[in-house]
Design a protein around this motif. Structure first.
Motif, short mmCIF file in Angstrom:
data_model
loop_
_atom_site.label_atom_id
_atom_site.label_comp_id
_atom_site.label_asym_id
_atom_site.label_seq_id
_atom_site.Cartn_x
_atom_site.Cartn_y
_atom_site.Cartn_z
N VAL A 19 -8.84 0.16 8.22
CA VAL A 19 -10.26 -0.13 8.18
C VAL A 19 -10.92 0.62 9.33
N VAL A 20 -11.78 1.58 9.00
CA VAL A 20 -12.47 2.40 10.00
C VAL A 20 -13.97 2.23 9.82
N ASN A 21 -14.64 1.70 10.85
CA ASN A 21 -16.09 1.45 10.80
C ASN A 21 -16.47 0.62 9.57
N GLY A 22 -15.60 -0.34 9.26
CA GLY A 22 -15.89 -1.24 8.16
C GLY A 22 -15.48 -0.72 6.79
N TYR A 23 -14.93 0.50 6.71
CA TYR A 23 -14.52 1.08 5.43
C TYR A 23 -12.99 1.15 5.35
N SER A 24 -12.44 0.81 4.21
CA SER A 24 -11.00 0.90 3.98
C SER A 24 -10.65 2.31 3.54
N LEU A 25 -9.86 3.00 4.37
CA LEU A 25 -9.53 4.40 4.10
C LEU A 25 -8.02 4.60 4.05
N SER A 26 -7.63 5.62 3.29
CA SER A 26 -6.23 6.02 3.28
C SER A 26 -6.03 7.07 4.37
N VAL A 27 -5.13 6.78 5.31
CA VAL A 27 -4.88 7.71 6.41
C VAL A 27 -3.37 7.90 6.56
N TRP A 28 -3.01 8.97 7.27
CA TRP A 28 -1.61 9.20 7.57
C TRP A 28 -1.33 8.69 8.98
N ALA A 29 -0.19 8.03 9.14
CA ALA A 29 0.17 7.47 10.45
C ALA A 29 1.67 7.63 10.67
N ALA A 85 0.83 -1.21 0.00
CA ALA A 85 0.00 0.00 0.00
C ALA A 85 0.86 1.25 0.00
N ILE A 86 1.90 1.25 0.84
CA ILE A 86 2.78 2.41 0.93
C ILE A 86 3.53 2.64 -0.37
N SER A 87 3.98 1.54 -1.00
CA SER A 87 4.73 1.67 -2.25
C SER A 87 3.88 2.32 -3.33
N VAL A 88 2.62 1.84 -3.47
CA VAL A 88 1.74 2.37 -4.51
C VAL A 88 1.42 3.83 -4.26
N ILE A 89 1.03 4.16 -3.01
CA ILE A 89 0.68 5.54 -2.69
C ILE A 89 1.89 6.45 -2.84
#
Length: 302
Positions: A93-103, A7-11
């Protein structure tokens, strides 16, 4: 952490974060990982082949943006011990949704530190303690999966495919044979130093669990045993780092010399002694009389 590298590589490519350096070969990557993986067996009892396979799977052979930008091979989040961190996009995965977030992810100066931190990460998290000392790669991989390291039901199979494809079980033999290393037990278990396989059989050994603030020098001063003797008994070079939760083997000793910051509980925890045993053996010495340099008598056996 599974699939985090991809995921990180693609983004990262989309954001223009591509690494301009020359990509290393798989052979070079394995050479950089092998030494640290073997040290993690000596320190924590984590099979080198499994560590290597996880590094390959989690980082995409060291090509993920997290690996190239921060030398983070395992996707461990948070801040490193020295405060180093890197902010990267990832999928959650937040509330059942796959989201792009910064961490925030831990950043390291090299792969060596990343591998060492991964070993500590597994050793200090109690849910992974059944992996410590496991000598069968397949069993270790299955335990990691069942312990929740990854949600992918094929995680253990993927690790074993990598291990077989790259003959990583050769790492498990080391230079002198894996069976010459001690079997590592759960630091929180009630097993005694004499109940598990020990690296040196000619002398009675006592297990010492590393506490926060410990160093080779401090342990030597407290035990009255030279750092060289501790290193030899533990089969651990002095130049290697030691971490809280890890343990060393000490030649059997009759006394413990109180060091700055020591408490009866801290000493009992470090030496795997029963609670209140030091007070009883030392004629119910009160905590207020525990001054630096005081020699405490230790139980004959633990």
């Amino acid at each position: 952490m599974k699939r985090l590298a991809i995921a990180i590589s693609v983004i990262g490519l989309v954001l223009g974060l591509c690494d301009t350096g020359k990509a290393m070969s798989k052979t070079d990557f394995l050479m950089q990982v092998e030494s640290g993986a073997q040290q993690n067996w000596d320190h924590y009892g984590i099979l080198p082949s499994v560590t290597g396979a996880q590094a390959i799977l989690e980082s995409g052979w060291g090509t993920s943006q997290l690996a190239t930008n921060a030398h983070n091979l395992f996707g461990i989040k948070g801040t490193n011990a020295d405060g180093a961190t890197v902010r990267m996009p990832t999928r959650e995965v937040v509330n059942g949704y796959s989201l792009s977030v910064w961490a925030d992810f831990r950043a390291y100066p090299s792969f060596v530190e990343s591998i060492a931190d991964h070993g500590q990460f597994l050793s200090v998290n109690s849910r992974y303690h059944n992996v410590l000392g496991e000598r069968d790669a397949w069993q270790a991989a299955q335990k990691l999966q069942s312990d929740g390291y990854a949600t992918d039901p094929a995680y253990a199979d993927e690790l074993m495919q990598i291990i077989r494809a790259n003959n990583l079980t050769r790492w498990d033999q080391g230079k002198s044979g894996i069976d010459q290393h001690p079997t590592v037990a759960d630091p929180n278990s009630n097993e005694t130093a004499n109940s598990i396989s020990q690296p040196c059989q000619q002398n009675a050994l006592r297990r010492y669990v590393i506490q926060p603030g410990d160093s080779w020098w401090r342990i030597s001063m407290a035990s009255g045993i030279s750092m060289g003797q501790i290193s030899q008994a533990s089969q651990t070079p002095i130049r290697w780092w030691i971490y809280p939760g890890q343990w060393l083997w000490l030649p059997q000793m009759a006394h413990y010399t109180v060091q700055p910051g020591d408490t009866l509980h801290r000493i009992e925890k470090a030496l795997k002694l029963p609670i209140d045993s030091l007070a009883k053996v030392n004629h119910h010495v009160p905590q207020s009389h525990l001054t630096v340099g005081t020699k405490l008598e230790l139980p004959a056996t633990v």
